[in-house]
Write an enzyme that holds these catalytic residues in place. Structure first.
Site, PDB file in Angstrom:
ATOM      1  N   LYS A  22      35.532  44.417  57.967  1.00 15.73           N
ATOM      2  CA  LYS A  22      36.995  44.236  58.048  1.00 15.73           C
ATOM      3  C   LYS A  22      37.616  44.439  56.671  1.00 15.73           C
ATOM      4  O   LYS A  22      38.597  45.163  56.520  1.00 15.73           O
ATOM      5  CB  LYS A  22      37.301  42.828  58.543  1.00 15.73           C
ATOM      6  CG  LYS A  22      38.737  42.370  58.310  1.00 15.73           C
ATOM      7  CD  LYS A  22      39.033  40.991  58.853  1.00 15.73           C
ATOM      8  CE  LYS A  22      38.633  39.885  57.954  1.00 15.73           C
ATOM      9  NZ  LYS A  22      39.561  39.559  56.877  1.00 15.73           N
ATOM     10  N   ARG A  92      48.005  38.504  55.715  1.00 12.41           N
ATOM     11  CA  ARG A  92      48.430  38.642  54.327  1.00 12.41           C
ATOM     12  C   ARG A  92      47.909  39.926  53.676  1.00 12.41           C
ATOM     13  O   ARG A  92      48.481  40.401  52.697  1.00 12.41           O
ATOM     14  CB  ARG A  92      47.999  37.425  53.536  1.00 12.41           C
ATOM     15  CG  ARG A  92      46.500  37.146  53.597  1.00 12.41           C
ATOM     16  CD  ARG A  92      46.160  35.887  52.820  1.00 12.41           C
ATOM     17  NE  ARG A  92      46.745  35.924  51.515  1.00 12.41           N
ATOM     18  CZ  ARG A  92      47.818  35.240  51.169  1.00 12.41           C
ATOM     19  NH1 ARG A  92      48.444  34.505  52.077  1.00 12.41           N
ATOM     20  NH2 ARG A  92      48.305  35.326  49.966  1.00 12.41           N
ATOM     21  N   CYS A 116      48.105  30.005  53.110  1.00  8.65           N
ATOM     22  CA  CYS A 116      47.370  29.969  54.374  1.00  8.65           C
ATOM     23  C   CYS A 116      46.479  28.732  54.317  1.00  8.65           C
ATOM     24  O   CYS A 116      46.472  28.003  53.328  1.00  8.65           O
ATOM     25  CB  CYS A 116      46.573  31.253  54.596  1.00  8.65           C
ATOM     26  SG  CYS A 116      45.051  31.308  53.704  1.00  8.65           S
ATOM     27  N   ARG A 121      47.192  31.078  47.679  1.00  5.97           N
ATOM     28  CA  ARG A 121      46.945  32.520  47.664  1.00  5.97           C
ATOM     29  C   ARG A 121      48.141  33.329  47.164  1.00  5.97           C
ATOM     30  O   ARG A 121      48.675  34.189  47.843  1.00  5.97           O
ATOM     31  CB  ARG A 121      46.481  32.983  49.036  1.00  5.97           C
ATOM     32  CG  ARG A 121      45.223  32.241  49.465  1.00  5.97           C
ATOM     33  CD  ARG A 121      44.613  32.726  50.715  1.00  5.97           C
ATOM     34  NE  ARG A 121      44.009  34.046  50.547  1.00  5.97           N
ATOM     35  CZ  ARG A 121      43.492  34.721  51.570  1.00  5.97           C
ATOM     36  NH1 ARG A 121      43.561  34.226  52.786  1.00  5.97           N
ATOM     37  NH2 ARG A 121      42.945  35.913  51.388  1.00  5.97           N
ATOM     38  N   ASP A 304      33.340  33.552  51.400  1.00 11.03           N
ATOM     39  CA  ASP A 304      33.453  33.752  52.852  1.00 11.03           C
ATOM     40  C   ASP A 304      32.199  33.327  53.596  1.00 11.03           C
ATOM     41  O   ASP A 304      32.182  33.353  54.820  1.00 11.03           O
ATOM     42  CB  ASP A 304      33.752  35.231  53.160  1.00 11.03           C
ATOM     43  CG  ASP A 304      35.121  35.629  52.685  1.00 11.03           C
ATOM     44  OD1 ASP A 304      35.412  36.832  52.635  1.00 11.03           O
ATOM     45  OD2 ASP A 304      35.915  34.729  52.321  1.00 11.03           O
ATOM     46  N   ILE A 326      36.607  29.556  44.402  1.00 10.56           N
ATOM     47  CA  ILE A 326      37.571  30.646  44.620  1.00 10.56           C
ATOM     48  C   ILE A 326      38.882  30.122  45.204  1.00 10.56           C
ATOM     49  O   ILE A 326      39.963  30.417  44.694  1.00 10.56           O
ATOM     50  CB  ILE A 326      36.978  31.730  45.551  1.00 10.56           C
ATOM     51  CG1 ILE A 326      35.640  32.248  45.015  1.00 10.56           C
ATOM     52  CG2 ILE A 326      37.996  32.856  45.766  1.00 10.56           C
ATOM     53  CD1 ILE A 326      35.731  32.994  43.696  1.00 10.56           C
TER      54      ILE A 326
HETATM   55  C1  EPZ Z   1      39.909  38.855  49.679  1.00 13.34           C
HETATM   56  O1  EPZ Z   1      41.082  38.069  49.713  1.00 13.34           O
HETATM   57  C2  EPZ Z   1      39.331  38.798  51.084  1.00 13.34           C
HETATM   58  N1  EPZ Z   1      40.289  39.392  52.017  1.00 13.34           N
HETATM   59  C3  EPZ Z   1      39.047  37.343  51.463  1.00 13.34           C
HETATM   60  O2  EPZ Z   1      38.434  37.330  52.744  1.00 13.34           O
HETATM   61  C4  EPZ Z   1      38.055  36.768  50.449  1.00 13.34           C
HETATM   62  O3  EPZ Z   1      37.820  35.411  50.746  1.00 13.34           O
HETATM   63  C5  EPZ Z   1      38.636  36.904  49.037  1.00 13.34           C
HETATM   64  O4  EPZ Z   1      38.960  38.279  48.767  1.00 13.34           O
HETATM   65  C6  EPZ Z   1      37.663  36.427  47.965  1.00 13.34           C
HETATM   66  O5  EPZ Z   1      36.489  37.161  48.050  1.00 13.34           O
HETATM   67  C7  EPZ Z   1      40.388  40.739  52.074  1.00 13.34           C
HETATM   68  O6  EPZ Z   1      39.718  41.470  51.361  1.00 13.34           O
HETATM   69  C8  EPZ Z   1      41.366  41.277  53.066  1.00 13.34           C
HETATM   70  P1  EPZ Z   1      41.541  37.188  45.905  1.00 13.34           P
HETATM   71  P2  EPZ Z   1      42.128  38.127  48.475  1.00 13.34           P
HETATM   72  O7  EPZ Z   1      42.810  37.842  45.508  1.00 13.34           O
HETATM   73  O8  EPZ Z   1      42.099  39.450  47.839  1.00 13.34           O
HETATM   74  C9  EPZ Z   1      43.742  33.881  43.296  1.00 13.34           C
HETATM   75  C10 EPZ Z   1      38.133  36.666  54.945  1.00 13.34           C
HETATM   76  O9  EPZ Z   1      37.717  35.610  55.413  1.00 13.34           O
HETATM   77  N2  EPZ Z   1      44.809  34.884  43.099  1.00 13.34           N
HETATM   78  O10 EPZ Z   1      40.252  37.792  45.450  1.00 13.34           O
HETATM   79  O11 EPZ Z   1      43.427  37.605  48.982  1.00 13.34           O
HETATM   80  C11 EPZ Z   1      43.637  33.418  44.732  1.00 13.34           C
HETATM   81  O12 EPZ Z   1      44.546  32.369  44.990  1.00 13.34           O
HETATM   82  C12 EPZ Z   1      39.120  36.656  53.811  1.00 13.34           C
HETATM   83  O13 EPZ Z   1      37.792  37.818  55.333  1.00 13.34           O
HETATM   84  C13 EPZ Z   1      45.892  34.560  42.295  1.00 13.34           C
HETATM   85  O14 EPZ Z   1      45.994  33.456  41.759  1.00 13.34           O
HETATM   86  O15 EPZ Z   1      41.493  37.066  47.486  1.00 13.34           O
HETATM   87  C14 EPZ Z   1      42.198  32.973  44.817  1.00 13.34           C
HETATM   88  O16 EPZ Z   1      42.103  31.666  44.302  1.00 13.34           O
HETATM   89  C15 EPZ Z   1      39.532  35.240  53.467  1.00 13.34           C
HETATM   90  N3  EPZ Z   1      46.869  35.501  42.100  1.00 13.34           N
HETATM   91  C16 EPZ Z   1      41.461  33.927  43.879  1.00 13.34           C
HETATM   92  O17 EPZ Z   1      42.471  34.497  43.045  1.00 13.34           O
HETATM   93  C17 EPZ Z   1      46.799  36.742  42.673  1.00 13.34           C
HETATM   94  O18 EPZ Z   1      47.712  37.572  42.452  1.00 13.34           O
HETATM   95  C18 EPZ Z   1      40.736  35.073  44.585  1.00 13.34           C
HETATM   96  O19 EPZ Z   1      41.629  35.652  45.492  1.00 13.34           O
HETATM   97  C19 EPZ Z   1      45.695  37.051  43.494  1.00 13.34           C
HETATM   98  C20 EPZ Z   1      44.704  36.113  43.686  1.00 13.34           C
END
Ligand code: EPZ
Length: 417
Positions: A22, A92, A116, A121, A304, A326
């Site tokens: 996905k 999102r 969420c 996030r 995940d 994370i």
């Molecule tokens: C991706 O989400 C995945 N989703 C998530 O999978 C996965 O859990 C996550 O990466 C971490 O591996 C997709 O790829 C569609 P991040 P993403 O930006 O990109 C903070 C699932 O179950 N952050 O890597 O949204 C954030 O709050 C989903 O399939 C900021 O602070 O995650 C988090 O604490 C759930 N500012 C950390 O970074 C930002 O601008 C990592 O988030 C962006 C992120």
């Protein structure tokens, strides 16, 4: 609304095939916005989130054709730059259209995603990076208003490793003038798959899979074809399922090189993981050992998989410490597991799991995608009949999970709530 009913206690045996990822398919389908003409993607999983992103591409003026796991996208007719609230609210990852829309149209209006279940996030790092490429960004009435006469290459440093933030910036930079360097970039296989897809379109991206990614902007990109990589989280979920049921299964169609951290932790817990010609053989054990886990960006242990692995630790023979680094609220499944007899104490972003107990069936409620998977695993291991409600969460990220588990000998089925 539907629920999944699980009669626990059966050992899983047999072979399960892993679907396309996905979290690779979503950015790759969106990358078609950067081209004109038909792109062909295969091994695309049939999931709710994939249907949502296809709807968004159509709303933006794209054409989408689906035949089984093959999805074709033509964005020649791109005529809108708005990703509406009702779509972004449901998924999102829709924010991934920001970079491509700015690159193609110089304009984007995307609803700011709310929080969420697992955390706030924010997407501040996406927006900061796009501003560094020259975009003007403001927030009006809950929408991100972004525009850029032209995007120019820049050095972008991510304060935090962000998967979709890295993906958004790669796509924006692909058509920017000059060279963009992303530092502290995400190294996930899904990021590498996106970069490979874009390079097939004519992009010039190097370093994907390392913390420093360099993108040399080009004038235009052309449509291509790509096969979506296997879903490492689905594979990991089935591997844990073999562990919690003391089963013996073969997982085919997975990519073992993407599963290193998970294989390592399962083996430490006493689960046998052997590489066979066409997949991985996972053999459970009566004596599961407790191991500590800390979630980290790839190649660390994936967040995940945290909820699923916690179920295995509930059945282990000692104390395990699970740290979630994370997301700030990714222990929602704990209260549901405790209803099933789990002994877990939370302190901040750390959960201490006292194993050795046995899980007993109970009605429980899914709250997010991976938490729902963990509750199904707990139901497979528990004595009695467990009912997991709000399973629409699980349909976002797993293709027919109850059918695949039933084929392995699991006694579970979907029923009206
Ligand atoms: C991706 O989400 C995945 N989703 C998530 O999978 C996965 O859990 C996550 O990466 C971490 O591996 C997709 O790829 C569609 P991040 P993403 O930006 O990109 C903070 C699932 O179950 N952050 O890597 O949204 C954030 O709050 C989903 O399939 C900021 O602070 O995650 C988090 O604490 C759930 N500012 C950390 O970074 C930002 O601008 C990592 O988030 C962006 C992120």
């Amino acid at each position: 609304m539907e629920k999944i009913v699980i009669e626990g206690g059966s050992r899983l045996e047999g072979t399960v095939a892993i679907s396309g990822a996905k979290n690779a398919a979503l950015p790759i389908l969106v990358s078609a916005l950067l081209t004109e003409g038909w792109n062909t993607f295969d091994n695309v999983p049939d999931l709710k989130d994939i249907r949502t992103i296809k709807r968004l591409l159509i709303d933006l003026g794209g054409k989408v054709e689906t035949s089984g796991s093959v999805v074709k996208v033509d964005a020649s007719g791109l005529n809108s730059y708005e990703a509406p609230y009702d779509l972004v609210r449901t998924m999102r990852a829709s924010v991934l259209v920001l970079g491509p829309l700015l690159a193609r149209l110089g304009r984007a209006r995307v609803s700011l995603p709310g929080g969420c279940a697992i955390g706030a996030r924010p997407i501040n790092l996406h927006l900061k990076g796009l501003e560094e490429l020259g975009a003007q960004i403001s927030l009006e009435h809950g929408y991100i208003e972004a525009q850029a006469r032209s995007l120019k290459g820049a050095v972008v440093y991510f304060d935090i490793v962000t998967v979709t933030g890295t993906e958004n910036l790669i796509m924006a930079a692909a058509l920017a003038e000059g060279v963009t360097t992303l530092r502290n970039a995400a190294r996930e296989p899904e990021v590498v798959a996106l970069a490979e897809t874009l390079n097939r379109m004519g992009a010039q991206i190097t370093g994907a899979g390392t913390p420093v990614i360099t993108i040399k902007g080009v004038e235009a990109l052309k449509p291509t074809s790509f096969s979506i990589i296997p879903d490492r989280i689905e594979a990991g979920t089935f591997m844990v399922a073999a562990g919690v049921t003391r089963g013996n299964i073969k997982v085919v169609g997975c990519e073992p090189s993407h599963l290193g951290a998970m294989i390592n932790k399962l083996q430490q817990a006493g689960i046998r993981v052997d590489q066979e010609a066409d997949g991985l053989r996972i053999v459970g054990t009566e004596m599961i050992s407790s191991v500590d886990v800390k979630t980290l960006p790839y190649p660390g242990f994936p967040t995940d998989m945290q909820a699923q692995f916690m179920v295995l630790m509930c059945l282990a023979n000692g104390l395990s410490v699970i740290s979630e680094t994370i997301f700030e609220n990714r222990f929602i499944h704990v209260s549901e597991l405790k209803r099933m007899g789990a002994d877990i104490a939370i302190s901040g972003n750390t959960a201490v799991v006292r194993g050795g107990g046995r899980l007993t069936a109970a009605p429980v409620m899914a709250t997010d995608l991976r938490a729902s998977a963990s509750l199904i695993l707990a139901g497979l291991a528990a004595e009695g009949t467990t009912e997991v409600s709000r399973v629409y969460h699980i349909d976002r990220g797993y293709e027919s999970i109850e059918k695949k588990l039933a084929q392995l000998g699991g006694h579970l089925w979907r029923a009206p709530a």
